[in-house]
Design a protein around this motif. Structure first.
Motif, PDB file in Angstrom:
ATOM      1  N   LYS A  93       0.827  -1.198   0.000  1.00  0.00           N
ATOM      2  CA  LYS A  93       0.000   0.000   0.000  1.00  0.00           C
ATOM      3  C   LYS A  93       0.869   1.259   0.000  1.00  0.00           C
ATOM      4  CE  LYS A  93      -3.686   2.236   2.725  1.00  0.00           C
ATOM      5  NZ  LYS A  93      -4.755   2.192   1.723  1.00  0.00           N
ATOM      6  N   LEU A  94       1.928   1.248   0.802  1.00  0.00           N
ATOM      7  CA  LEU A  94       2.792   2.418   0.914  1.00  0.00           C
ATOM      8  C   LEU A  94       3.662   2.614  -0.323  1.00  0.00           C
ATOM      9  CD1 LEU A  94       3.807   1.953   4.646  1.00  0.00           C
ATOM     10  CD2 LEU A  94       2.572   3.922   3.716  1.00  0.00           C
ATOM     11  N   SER A  95       4.114   1.519  -0.916  1.00  0.00           N
ATOM     12  CA  SER A  95       5.010   1.642  -2.076  1.00  0.00           C
ATOM     13  C   SER A  95       4.332   2.339  -3.244  1.00  0.00           C
ATOM     14  CB  SER A  95       5.520   0.262  -2.493  1.00  0.00           C
ATOM     15  OG  SER A  95       4.451  -0.556  -2.937  1.00  0.00           O
ATOM     16  N   ALA A  96       3.017   2.238  -3.295  1.00  0.00           N
ATOM     17  CA  ALA A  96       2.278   2.938  -4.356  1.00  0.00           C
ATOM     18  C   ALA A  96       2.374   4.447  -4.181  1.00  0.00           C
ATOM     19  CB  ALA A  96       0.809   2.494  -4.340  1.00  0.00           C
ATOM     20  N   ARG A  97       2.759   4.894  -2.983  1.00  0.00           N
ATOM     21  CA  ARG A  97       2.928   6.325  -2.693  1.00  0.00           C
ATOM     22  C   ARG A  97       4.400   6.714  -2.637  1.00  0.00           C
ATOM     23  NH1 ARG A  97      -0.539   7.844   2.505  1.00  0.00           N
ATOM     24  NH2 ARG A  97       0.400   9.846   1.900  1.00  0.00           N
ATOM     25  N   GLY A  98       5.278   5.802  -3.040  1.00  0.00           N
ATOM     26  CA  GLY A  98       6.704   6.093  -3.020  1.00  0.00           C
ATOM     27  C   GLY A  98       7.321   5.985  -1.643  1.00  0.00           C
ATOM     28  N   LEU A  99       6.657   5.260  -0.726  1.00  0.00           N
ATOM     29  CA  LEU A  99       7.134   5.144   0.652  1.00  0.00           C
ATOM     30  C   LEU A  99       7.464   3.696   0.995  1.00  0.00           C
ATOM     31  CD1 LEU A  99       4.495   7.442   2.406  1.00  0.00           C
ATOM     32  CD2 LEU A  99       6.859   8.039   1.815  1.00  0.00           C
ATOM     33  N   LEU A 165       8.512   5.392   8.686  1.00  0.00           N
ATOM     34  CA  LEU A 165       8.414   5.507   7.235  1.00  0.00           C
ATOM     35  C   LEU A 165       9.636   6.201   6.657  1.00  0.00           C
ATOM     36  CD1 LEU A 165       4.747   6.775   6.643  1.00  0.00           C
ATOM     37  CD2 LEU A 165       5.615   4.444   6.334  1.00  0.00           C
ATOM     38  N   ALA A 166       9.921   5.900   5.406  1.00  0.00           N
ATOM     39  CA  ALA A 166      10.943   6.628   4.647  1.00  0.00           C
ATOM     40  C   ALA A 166      10.528   6.623   3.185  1.00  0.00           C
ATOM     41  CB  ALA A 166      12.315   5.978   4.802  1.00  0.00           C
ATOM     42  N   GLU A 167      11.091   7.524   2.419  1.00  0.00           N
ATOM     43  CA  GLU A 167      10.872   7.494   0.985  1.00  0.00           C
ATOM     44  C   GLU A 167      11.673   6.341   0.398  1.00  0.00           C
ATOM     45  OE1 GLU A 167      11.741  11.252  -0.738  1.00  0.00           O
ATOM     46  OE2 GLU A 167      10.361  12.363   0.576  1.00  0.00           O
ATOM     47  N   ILE A 168      11.124   5.687  -0.600  1.00  0.00           N
ATOM     48  CA  ILE A 168      11.848   4.591  -1.250  1.00  0.00           C
ATOM     49  C   ILE A 168      13.176   5.114  -1.788  1.00  0.00           C
ATOM     50  CG2 ILE A 168      11.834   3.011  -3.219  1.00  0.00           C
ATOM     51  CD1 ILE A 168       8.818   2.762  -2.879  1.00  0.00           C
ATOM     52  N   GLY A 169      14.248   4.426  -1.470  1.00  0.00           N
ATOM     53  CA  GLY A 169      15.577   4.835  -1.912  1.00  0.00           C
ATOM     54  C   GLY A 169      16.304   5.746  -0.952  1.00  0.00           C
ATOM     55  N   ARG A 221       2.360  10.468  10.382  1.00  0.00           N
ATOM     56  CA  ARG A 221       1.815   9.490  11.327  1.00  0.00           C
ATOM     57  C   ARG A 221       0.561   8.831  10.753  1.00  0.00           C
ATOM     58  NH1 ARG A 221       2.368  11.396  17.655  1.00  0.00           N
ATOM     59  NH2 ARG A 221       4.546  12.088  17.582  1.00  0.00           N
ATOM     60  N   LYS A 222      -0.270   9.634  10.117  1.00  0.00           N
ATOM     61  CA  LYS A 222      -1.508   9.098   9.549  1.00  0.00           C
ATOM     62  C   LYS A 222      -1.218   8.110   8.427  1.00  0.00           C
ATOM     63  CE  LYS A 222      -6.059  10.510   7.805  1.00  0.00           C
ATOM     64  NZ  LYS A 222      -6.127   9.483   6.745  1.00  0.00           N
ATOM     65  N   ALA A 223      -0.238   8.422   7.596  1.00  0.00           N
ATOM     66  CA  ALA A 223       0.108   7.517   6.492  1.00  0.00           C
ATOM     67  C   ALA A 223       0.560   6.161   7.037  1.00  0.00           C
ATOM     68  CB  ALA A 223       1.205   8.139   5.633  1.00  0.00           C
ATOM     69  N   LEU A 224       1.371   6.192   8.093  1.00  0.00           N
ATOM     70  CA  LEU A 224       1.845   4.944   8.706  1.00  0.00           C
ATOM     71  C   LEU A 224       0.681   4.185   9.339  1.00  0.00           C
ATOM     72  CD1 LEU A 224       4.077   3.034   9.680  1.00  0.00           C
ATOM     73  CD2 LEU A 224       4.382   4.541  11.671  1.00  0.00           C
ATOM     74  N   THR A 225      -0.112   4.886  10.134  1.00  0.00           N
ATOM     75  CA  THR A 225      -1.223   4.231  10.828  1.00  0.00           C
ATOM     76  C   THR A 225      -2.240   3.663   9.854  1.00  0.00           C
ATOM     77  OG1 THR A 225      -0.941   5.650  12.770  1.00  0.00           O
ATOM     78  CG2 THR A 225      -3.074   4.569  12.505  1.00  0.00           C
ATOM     79  N   ASP A 226      -2.593   4.432   8.829  1.00  0.00           N
ATOM     80  CA  ASP A 226      -3.581   3.957   7.853  1.00  0.00           C
ATOM     81  C   ASP A 226      -3.118   2.672   7.179  1.00  0.00           C
ATOM     82  OD1 ASP A 226      -5.183   6.091   8.470  1.00  0.00           O
ATOM     83  OD2 ASP A 226      -4.817   7.191   6.597  1.00  0.00           O
ATOM     84  N   ALA A 227      -1.839   2.627   6.786  1.00  0.00           N
ATOM     85  CA  ALA A 227      -1.322   1.441   6.103  1.00  0.00           C
ATOM     86  C   ALA A 227      -1.311   0.236   7.033  1.00  0.00           C
ATOM     87  CB  ALA A 227       0.082   1.709   5.570  1.00  0.00           C
ATOM     88  N   MET A 228      -0.911   0.445   8.279  1.00  0.00           N
ATOM     89  CA  MET A 228      -0.835  -0.657   9.227  1.00  0.00           C
ATOM     90  C   MET A 228      -2.221  -1.156   9.627  1.00  0.00           C
ATOM     91  SD  MET A 228       2.355  -1.368   9.569  1.00  0.00           S
ATOM     92  CE  MET A 228       2.492  -2.306  11.103  1.00  0.00           C
TER      93      MET A 228
END
Length: 269
Positions: A93-99, A165-169, A221-228
């Motif tokens: 889910k997160l990788s689709a957002r570059g995370l 979280l981190a940005e991919i790369g 924080r919301k991006a992390l929580t939503d994905a988890m």
């Protein structure tokens, strides 16, 4: 290595230190009932989803104890298979957002939990740079009372993880304990997204509902929580990084080293 009841009983009888007694008792529990099956269900996260970044602080001296924690041999994320599968789902889910997820802690041997307790009971904590950084305003005698240190942990059952979280790369790295500032304004892990505090910050600012966060910090924080949560995890209200998967709980607190070489095979041996 498989231990028989006789082997463990002999070890327990011959134990000369309190810690060895605890390890022997943990081994007895591992043999009991669902224990062996639970241990066999552990996997190395890298074998399920190698794209998830690992920054395992407790295998290094760069954590609140100021030294590598007992039981963390290779800095490797081990979890139960259901937990690994759920993490892979959150990662997708997160990788689709570059995370990408960045895991800070996964399975925690019970000897590591005891290491935390021993640290919290030290009389000279306020002289330690790591304590100053991670728990700047907490009196040592209140670490247990405030819930920052506990005698038992869901991490030891394989269904609980700490992560950010981190940005991919991004270049994610565990840095030394900073000489200035503290966990409320400085991250202990380079390259991760700003969540308003460092991982393992013993402060109300780490609470999920903390006030005074910036818009970007709240969004992270919301991006992390939503994905988890979408992957089946439940957040912990006092630590933005802490999530548990009920279906991934092995039911037993284990004490084998956090090292893939120590994992039982599919037969539990």
């Amino acid at each position: 290595m498989t231990l028989s009841w006789a082997d463990v009983t002999v070890r327990l009888m011959k134990a000369e230190t309190q810690r060895f007694r605890r390890s022997a008792i943990a081994a007895l529990l591992m043999l009991a009932g669902t224990g062996a099956a639970g241990a066999a269900d552990f996997v190395a996260l890298r074998d399920i989803d190698p794209s998830i970044v690992q920054a395992m602080h407790y295998a290094t001296p760069n954590n609140f104890t100021g030294k590598p924690v007992a039981g963390y041999e290779n800095g490797e994320c081990l979890v139960t298979r259901p937990t690994a599968d759920a993490l892979a789902k959150a990662q997708e889910k997160l990788s689709a957002r570059g995370l990408t997820l960045v895991v800070f802690d996964c399975y925690r041997p019970t000897q590591g939990v005891q290491d935390f307790v021993d640290w919290a009971e030290r009389k000279d904590l306020d002289t330690e740079p790591a304590k100053r950084f991670y728990a700047p305003d907490v009196p040592p005698n209140r670490l247990f009372q405030l819930g920052y240190i506990a005698h038992k942990s869901g991490h030891s059952r394989g269904g609980t993880v700490d992560l950010g979280l981190a940005e991919i790369g991004a270049k994610v790295a565990i840095g030394p304990v900073p000489a200035t500032g503290d966990c409320r304004d400085t991250a202990a892990t380079a390259g991760v997204r700003d969540m308003g505090t460092s991982f393992d910050c013993f402060d109300p600012r780490s609470w999920v509902g903390a006030k005074g966060l910036s818009k970007a910090q709240r969004a992270n924080r919301k991006a992390l929580t939503d994905a988890m949560v979408s992957a089946g995890f439940k957040p912990y209200s006092k630590e933005w990084w802490h999530f548990s998967l009920a279906a991934g709980d092995a039911g037993t607190a284990f004490d084998f080293p956090a090292n893939a070489a120590s994992l039982p095979d599919a037969t539990g041996e």
